[in-house]
Design a protein around this motif. Structure first.
Motif, PDB file in Angstrom:
ATOM      1  N   ALA A  33       0.826  -1.206   0.000  1.00  0.00           N
ATOM      2  CA  ALA A  33       0.000   0.000   0.000  1.00  0.00           C
ATOM      3  C   ALA A  33       0.863   1.260   0.000  1.00  0.00           C
ATOM      4  CB  ALA A  33      -0.939  -0.021   1.200  1.00  0.00           C
ATOM      5  N   ASP A  34       1.938   1.252   0.782  1.00  0.00           N
ATOM      6  CA  ASP A  34       2.846   2.408   0.821  1.00  0.00           C
ATOM      7  C   ASP A  34       3.453   2.660  -0.557  1.00  0.00           C
ATOM      8  OD1 ASP A  34       2.395   2.756   3.517  1.00  0.00           O
ATOM      9  OD2 ASP A  34       4.269   1.813   4.155  1.00  0.00           O
ATOM     10  N   GLU A  92      -3.211  -2.517 -12.204  1.00  0.00           N
ATOM     11  CA  GLU A  92      -2.944  -3.472 -11.121  1.00  0.00           C
ATOM     12  C   GLU A  92      -4.037  -3.401 -10.057  1.00  0.00           C
ATOM     13  OE1 GLU A  92       0.268  -4.187  -7.489  1.00  0.00           O
ATOM     14  OE2 GLU A  92       0.814  -2.878  -9.160  1.00  0.00           O
ATOM     15  N   LEU A  93      -4.398  -2.179  -9.665  1.00  0.00           N
ATOM     16  CA  LEU A  93      -5.429  -2.012  -8.644  1.00  0.00           C
ATOM     17  C   LEU A  93      -6.800  -2.422  -9.162  1.00  0.00           C
ATOM     18  CD1 LEU A  93      -4.171   1.328  -7.108  1.00  0.00           C
ATOM     19  CD2 LEU A  93      -4.281  -0.888  -5.962  1.00  0.00           C
ATOM     20  N   GLY A 142      -3.292   6.070   2.458  1.00  0.00           N
ATOM     21  CA  GLY A 142      -2.836   7.192   3.257  1.00  0.00           C
ATOM     22  C   GLY A 142      -3.604   7.334   4.553  1.00  0.00           C
ATOM     23  N   ALA A 143      -3.891   8.578   4.918  1.00  0.00           N
ATOM     24  CA  ALA A 143      -4.521   8.872   6.202  1.00  0.00           C
ATOM     25  C   ALA A 143      -5.856   8.148   6.352  1.00  0.00           C
ATOM     26  CB  ALA A 143      -4.736  10.375   6.328  1.00  0.00           C
ATOM     27  N   GLU A 144      -6.073   7.564   7.536  1.00  0.00           N
ATOM     28  CA  GLU A 144      -7.374   6.973   7.828  1.00  0.00           C
ATOM     29  C   GLU A 144      -8.386   8.092   8.035  1.00  0.00           C
ATOM     30  OE1 GLU A 144      -7.136   4.266  11.089  1.00  0.00           O
ATOM     31  OE2 GLU A 144      -5.917   2.816   9.980  1.00  0.00           O
ATOM     32  N   ARG A 145      -9.527   7.985   7.363  1.00  0.00           N
ATOM     33  CA  ARG A 145     -10.546   9.025   7.445  1.00  0.00           C
ATOM     34  C   ARG A 145     -11.916   8.414   7.718  1.00  0.00           C
ATOM     35  NH1 ARG A 145      -9.077  13.926   4.608  1.00  0.00           N
ATOM     36  NH2 ARG A 145     -11.148  14.696   5.206  1.00  0.00           N
ATOM     37  N   LYS A 146     -12.728   9.159   8.452  1.00  0.00           N
ATOM     38  CA  LYS A 146     -14.115   8.751   8.651  1.00  0.00           C
ATOM     39  C   LYS A 146     -14.890   8.930   7.346  1.00  0.00           C
ATOM     40  CE  LYS A 146     -16.418  10.103  12.353  1.00  0.00           C
ATOM     41  NZ  LYS A 146     -17.249  10.936  13.278  1.00  0.00           N
ATOM     42  N   GLU A 163      -9.365   2.463   6.123  1.00  0.00           N
ATOM     43  CA  GLU A 163      -7.952   2.264   6.431  1.00  0.00           C
ATOM     44  C   GLU A 163      -7.081   2.360   5.183  1.00  0.00           C
ATOM     45  OE1 GLU A 163      -7.914  -1.218   9.612  1.00  0.00           O
ATOM     46  OE2 GLU A 163      -9.434  -1.551   8.054  1.00  0.00           O
ATOM     47  N   HIS A 164      -5.800   2.543   5.408  1.00  0.00           N
ATOM     48  CA  HIS A 164      -4.778   2.551   4.353  1.00  0.00           C
ATOM     49  C   HIS A 164      -4.736   1.186   3.668  1.00  0.00           C
ATOM     50  CE1 HIS A 164      -1.077   3.363   2.288  1.00  0.00           C
ATOM     51  NE2 HIS A 164      -0.287   2.715   3.132  1.00  0.00           N
ATOM     52  N   GLY A 165      -4.954   1.168   2.340  1.00  0.00           N
ATOM     53  CA  GLY A 165      -4.950  -0.084   1.603  1.00  0.00           C
ATOM     54  C   GLY A 165      -6.249  -0.856   1.669  1.00  0.00           C
ATOM     55  N   SER A 166      -7.341  -0.173   2.028  1.00  0.00           N
ATOM     56  CA  SER A 166      -8.626  -0.854   2.221  1.00  0.00           C
ATOM     57  C   SER A 166      -9.547  -0.693   1.023  1.00  0.00           C
ATOM     58  CB  SER A 166      -9.320  -0.338   3.487  1.00  0.00           C
ATOM     59  OG  SER A 166      -9.723   1.013   3.310  1.00  0.00           O
ATOM     60  N   LEU A 167     -10.606  -1.508   1.024  1.00  0.00           N
ATOM     61  CA  LEU A 167     -11.581  -1.539  -0.066  1.00  0.00           C
ATOM     62  C   LEU A 167     -12.992  -1.493   0.502  1.00  0.00           C
ATOM     63  CD1 LEU A 167     -12.460  -2.063  -3.045  1.00  0.00           C
ATOM     64  CD2 LEU A 167     -12.182  -4.515  -2.568  1.00  0.00           C
ATOM     65  N   LEU A 168     -13.821  -0.614  -0.060  1.00  0.00           N
ATOM     66  CA  LEU A 168     -15.239  -0.510   0.271  1.00  0.00           C
ATOM     67  C   LEU A 168     -16.029  -0.537  -1.028  1.00  0.00           C
ATOM     68  CD1 LEU A 168     -17.088   1.684   2.786  1.00  0.00           C
ATOM     69  CD2 LEU A 168     -17.590   2.071   0.376  1.00  0.00           C
TER      70      LEU A 168
END
Length: 201
Positions: A33-34, A92-93, A142-146, A163-168
């Protein structure tokens, strides 16, 4: 209603009715993710977003980019963007997202929020350029956000942290019945990149 304590479960629908929101949690390890975030920061053709609001032409601090399988046009806030060709990292993503969601996507809108002062107001992604009720897959770096949802009629709200590297994923009639937003936060001092993979009609 706050759901921060619910573990990531891709079978759990965060919306009580009128739509489907699935949160997969982190689908990339931290190092991957970085590395991808660094690539996205330096290889994407970022531009300040533009909008026409009450007849006024607004240029935002937030930056955006629009990519796709073809030269798709995308109009929102009375401005139109033309899709750029996929980059190596976006392909890739896209493959990762399609594997997890079992859906196909042909375009991607990217947002770059430099810090917590930048956010997104309540809205739904129901533009005429998009296939109605199609899945929208949102990846965060990057930054975790609500991230928040609000029902259009009864005003019930749902919150979760991306979260960083997450999927919704938002799908079915979510856009018809719910608004969503990224609220600003003075506590956030680092950037966040959001990719929303979509199906352009």
């Amino acid at each position: 209603m706050k759901l921060f304590d619910i573990p990531a479960d891709s079978n759990y629908n965060y919306l009580p009715f009128g739509g489907t929101v699935l949160y997969y949690g982190r689908v990339l390890d931290m190092a991957h993710a970085d590395a991808l975030m660094e690539k996205l920061l330096t290889t994407i053709a970022w531009k300040n977003d533009e909008a026409v609001i009450f007849g006024r032409h607004i240029i935002t601090k937030r930056k955006v980019a629009w990519y796709g399988s073809e030269n798709y046009s995308y109009t929102y806030s009375k401005t139109t963007k033309q899709a750029l060709p996929w980059t190596k990292e976006l392909l890739e993503l896209k493959a990762i997202v399609e594997l997890h969601t079992a859906e196909q996507y042909n375009s991607c809108l990217l947002n770059l929020y430099h810090d917590g002062d930048e956010g997104m107001a309540w809205h739904s992604d129901a533009e005429k350029d998009m296939k109605k009720d199609a899945a929208i897959a949102s990846m965060s770096f990057g930054a975790e956000r609500k991230f928040m949802f609000k029902h259009k009629e009864i005003k019930e709200t749902i919150s979760l942290v991306l979260e960083h590297g997450s999927l919704l994923v938002m799908k079915d009639d979510t856009q018809s019945n719910w608004l969503h937003r990224l609220p600003p936060s003075k506590l956030i001092k680092t950037p966040r990149i959001n990719l929303t993979f979509r199906t352009t009609a």
